[in-house]
Motif scaffolding. Sequence first.
Motif, PDB file in Angstrom:
ATOM      1  N   LEU A   1      -6.774   6.058  16.295  1.00 28.05           N
ATOM      2  CA  LEU A   1      -7.040   7.437  16.682  1.00 28.05           C
ATOM      3  C   LEU A   1      -8.503   7.624  17.053  1.00 28.05           C
ATOM      4  O   LEU A   1      -8.835   8.296  18.041  1.00 28.05           O
ATOM      5  CB  LEU A   1      -6.663   8.382  15.535  1.00 28.05           C
ATOM      6  CG  LEU A   1      -5.173   8.656  15.350  1.00 28.05           C
ATOM      7  CD1 LEU A   1      -4.897   9.216  13.954  1.00 28.05           C
ATOM      8  CD2 LEU A   1      -4.674   9.626  16.412  1.00 28.05           C
ATOM      9  N   LEU A   2      -9.396   7.032  16.263  1.00 24.25           N
ATOM     10  CA  LEU A   2     -10.825   7.127  16.554  1.00 24.25           C
ATOM     11  C   LEU A   2     -11.165   6.466  17.882  1.00 24.25           C
ATOM     12  O   LEU A   2     -12.005   6.959  18.643  1.00 24.25           O
ATOM     13  CB  LEU A   2     -11.628   6.487  15.426  1.00 24.25           C
ATOM     14  CG  LEU A   2     -11.662   7.270  14.103  1.00 24.25           C
ATOM     15  CD1 LEU A   2     -12.226   6.396  12.993  1.00 24.25           C
ATOM     16  CD2 LEU A   2     -12.489   8.546  14.251  1.00 24.25           C
ATOM     17  N   LYS A   3     -10.508   5.359  18.170  1.00 21.68           N
ATOM     18  CA  LYS A   3     -10.736   4.684  19.446  1.00 21.68           C
ATOM     19  C   LYS A   3     -10.310   5.569  20.612  1.00 21.68           C
ATOM     20  O   LYS A   3     -10.994   5.642  21.636  1.00 21.68           O
ATOM     21  CB  LYS A   3      -9.982   3.360  19.478  1.00 21.68           C
ATOM     22  CG  LYS A   3     -10.330   2.487  20.682  1.00 21.68           C
ATOM     23  CD  LYS A   3      -9.656   1.129  20.579  1.00 21.68           C
ATOM     24  CE  LYS A   3     -10.037   0.243  21.766  1.00 21.68           C
ATOM     25  NZ  LYS A   3      -9.386  -1.099  21.656  1.00 21.68           N
ATOM     26  N   LEU A   4      -9.179   6.265  20.454  1.00 20.85           N
ATOM     27  CA  LEU A   4      -8.736   7.196  21.489  1.00 20.85           C
ATOM     28  C   LEU A   4      -9.743   8.318  21.699  1.00 20.85           C
ATOM     29  O   LEU A   4      -9.899   8.824  22.811  1.00 20.85           O
ATOM     30  CB  LEU A   4      -7.381   7.794  21.113  1.00 20.85           C
ATOM     31  CG  LEU A   4      -6.168   6.858  21.163  1.00 20.85           C
ATOM     32  CD1 LEU A   4      -4.942   7.560  20.602  1.00 20.85           C
ATOM     33  CD2 LEU A   4      -5.906   6.398  22.597  1.00 20.85           C
ATOM     34  N   LYS A   5     -10.438   8.688  20.615  1.00 20.79           N
ATOM     35  CA  LYS A   5     -11.445   9.745  20.694  1.00 20.79           C
ATOM     36  C   LYS A   5     -12.782   9.236  21.210  1.00 20.79           C
ATOM     37  O   LYS A   5     -13.719  10.018  21.389  1.00 20.79           O
ATOM     38  CB  LYS A   5     -11.640  10.386  19.315  1.00 20.79           C
ATOM     39  CG  LYS A   5     -10.391  11.034  18.739  1.00 20.79           C
ATOM     40  CD  LYS A   5      -9.968  12.252  19.528  1.00 20.79           C
ATOM     41  CE  LYS A   5     -10.954  13.397  19.368  1.00 20.79           C
ATOM     42  NZ  LYS A   5     -10.538  14.577  20.159  1.00 20.79           N
ATOM     43  N   GLY A   6     -12.899   7.928  21.420  1.00 22.73           N
ATOM     44  CA  GLY A   6     -14.130   7.357  21.960  1.00 22.73           C
ATOM     45  C   GLY A   6     -15.142   6.929  20.919  1.00 22.73           C
ATOM     46  O   GLY A   6     -16.249   6.505  21.262  1.00 22.73           O
TER      47      GLY A   6
ATOM     48  N   ILE B   1      -4.159  14.445  18.570  1.00 21.34           N
ATOM     49  CA  ILE B   1      -5.463  13.772  18.567  1.00 21.34           C
ATOM     50  C   ILE B   1      -6.612  14.732  18.853  1.00 21.34           C
ATOM     51  O   ILE B   1      -7.776  14.321  18.790  1.00 21.34           O
ATOM     52  CB  ILE B   1      -5.502  12.602  19.580  1.00 21.34           C
ATOM     53  CG1 ILE B   1      -5.229  13.093  20.999  1.00 21.34           C
ATOM     54  CG2 ILE B   1      -4.513  11.517  19.180  1.00 21.34           C
ATOM     55  CD1 ILE B   1      -5.392  12.000  22.050  1.00 21.34           C
ATOM     56  N   ASN B   2      -6.302  16.010  19.127  1.00 20.46           N
ATOM     57  CA  ASN B   2      -7.360  16.972  19.452  1.00 20.46           C
ATOM     58  C   ASN B   2      -7.385  18.210  18.569  1.00 20.46           C
ATOM     59  O   ASN B   2      -8.433  18.852  18.437  1.00 20.46           O
ATOM     60  CB  ASN B   2      -7.238  17.422  20.912  1.00 20.46           C
ATOM     61  CG  ASN B   2      -7.553  16.309  21.896  1.00 20.46           C
ATOM     62  OD1 ASN B   2      -8.406  15.466  21.634  1.00 20.46           O
ATOM     63  ND2 ASN B   2      -6.855  16.288  23.025  1.00 20.46           N
ATOM     64  N   ASP B   3      -6.246  18.575  17.985  1.00 17.92           N
ATOM     65  CA  ASP B   3      -6.168  19.804  17.200  1.00 17.92           C
ATOM     66  C   ASP B   3      -7.069  19.707  15.958  1.00 17.92           C
ATOM     67  O   ASP B   3      -7.072  18.708  15.245  1.00 17.92           O
ATOM     68  CB  ASP B   3      -4.726  20.047  16.773  1.00 17.92           C
ATOM     69  CG  ASP B   3      -4.559  21.333  15.988  1.00 17.92           C
ATOM     70  OD1 ASP B   3      -4.370  22.387  16.616  1.00 17.92           O
ATOM     71  OD2 ASP B   3      -4.638  21.266  14.739  1.00 17.92           O
ATOM     72  N   LYS B   4      -7.815  20.775  15.703  1.00 14.49           N
ATOM     73  CA  LYS B   4      -8.804  20.763  14.616  1.00 14.49           C
ATOM     74  C   LYS B   4      -8.166  20.523  13.250  1.00 14.49           C
ATOM     75  O   LYS B   4      -8.700  19.773  12.420  1.00 14.49           O
ATOM     76  CB  LYS B   4      -9.578  22.080  14.603  1.00 14.49           C
ATOM     77  CG  LYS B   4     -10.689  22.117  13.553  1.00 14.49           C
ATOM     78  CD  LYS B   4     -11.466  23.427  13.609  1.00 14.49           C
ATOM     79  CE  LYS B   4     -12.560  23.458  12.543  1.00 14.49           C
ATOM     80  NZ  LYS B   4     -13.313  24.739  12.573  1.00 14.49           N
ATOM     81  N   ALA B   5      -7.007  21.143  13.001  1.00 16.69           N
ATOM     82  CA  ALA B   5      -6.362  20.975  11.698  1.00 16.69           C
ATOM     83  C   ALA B   5      -5.962  19.519  11.461  1.00 16.69           C
ATOM     84  O   ALA B   5      -6.137  18.983  10.358  1.00 16.69           O
ATOM     85  CB  ALA B   5      -5.134  21.882  11.600  1.00 16.69           C
TER      86      ALA B   5
END
Length: 483
Positions: free
Chosen positions: A244-249, A162-166
């Motif tokens: 995934l977007l929700k996890l990212k805020g 959920i954080n890696d740029k690729a």
Amino acid sequence: MIRLMTKYGMLAIILLSASAFRQPQKQELSFMTSDSRLQQTFDWAKKMALGYVGASTDPVGPWYEASLPQREAFCMRDVSHQCGGAEVLGLTKENFNMLAKFAQNISESKDWCTYWEINRYDKPAPIDYRNDEEFWYNLNANFDVLDACYRTYLWTGDSRYINDKAFLTFYEKTMTAYMERWQLQADKIMDRPRFMNSPVPFNAEDNYHKCRGLASYVENFEGLTVSADLLAAIYRGCVSYSKLLKLKGDVKASKRYAIMAEDYVTLLENKWWDDSCNLYNTFFTGLKEFHKGEGETFILWFDIAKDAARIRATLTHLLSKEWNVENLSYFSKILYSYAYNKEAYSQITALPTMERSDYPEVSYGVMEGIVSGMAGIQADASKQQIRTLPRLTTETEWMHLQYLPVLGGSISVRHDHTNKTTFKSHIAQPVTWKAVFPGSYTSISCNGKRRPATMETDVLGNVYSYVTLEVKPETQVVAICEK
């Protein structure tokens, strides 16, 4: 091909008392059960699946075979299906490396596709790829891999997903540029042409031309422009990206993709259902005609169908026909998820003796079918939660998984019939255990202390009772249902 077989000794079937947790000498996944047929199925699947694990020193890095045997390669569809079983077997490094390879190779020069299949030499498999203009590709695959990444995050808690740029670039390009380039939006997809983004000059006899953007995982139906399995894959991609977007805020974007997902549900239910024969159509052609064939499996696998009567009709139809082993490898997990437990048991225990049972998807599918299906074990890293649900039939008095890798540690779970579960955590941090049981119960006893049960109902109306409680490291809890 010389397979890199892992040495494996057959597990002895040990008779345990109902509450005993005897630790194996090594903290590795083991399985015991009162059911000899199930024991043999698990042992076969574990040995077969581990036999497909490649050398981590290969140029591609840690990997396992996930394609037609002997190709020494892994393709997007198969990895997306096999990754659950791989995590059960502790192949966490392999999953991350393989999914990362797909994410890293998305490019505009390939019209936001990545490589459909990658071999042990870290190259696109020559059988599917000539160059960025000429290659084989199934359009479902980007969405399938996106969903696989999300599911693998939930199981492992690996924040790189959920954080890696690729990975983030792959998700974003799939849900925007890829959707646009291949005309996959819900309001446009039914009008898309058969061939898009084709090489110039176009050669209709060349598979690298005519199969560059297949609109289905079913590869032998001529003339299709859209398929039910493609709609289902896009739906699942929207749902997983929303989460995934929700996890990212990013709550606003998350809601937008959740709404987008429902557009595909509406399209499937309003346009693709055939009342005359009580089935979904699965193909739509350039002649604007619907047809039926393969594809129903993915409607249920990706969970796009929401109408109980239609789901039951689809399940009945699937169980009435003969299917290739690729389809059948999906069946046990699907059937268990809808509480078709007897049918699921029959399917999962028959797979080892079927023709082409050496196809890698089969053994990995059996592993996930036993753990996530029969034992009902699910993980949610965002909540540090593990859910269990016994789906045993009369053939299986008890089953016991020890040191199942999950959330960066492991757990041990034993089910006795469908009303008793013993849970032990070997995870460094406390976890929330959601102990679920089929049926309606007023209370559930946890280590002798009665707790009020909460009810939930699935899409088919099956009722379940559960309690949630915190379990600290190396702590054992026994949950028993009480009327």
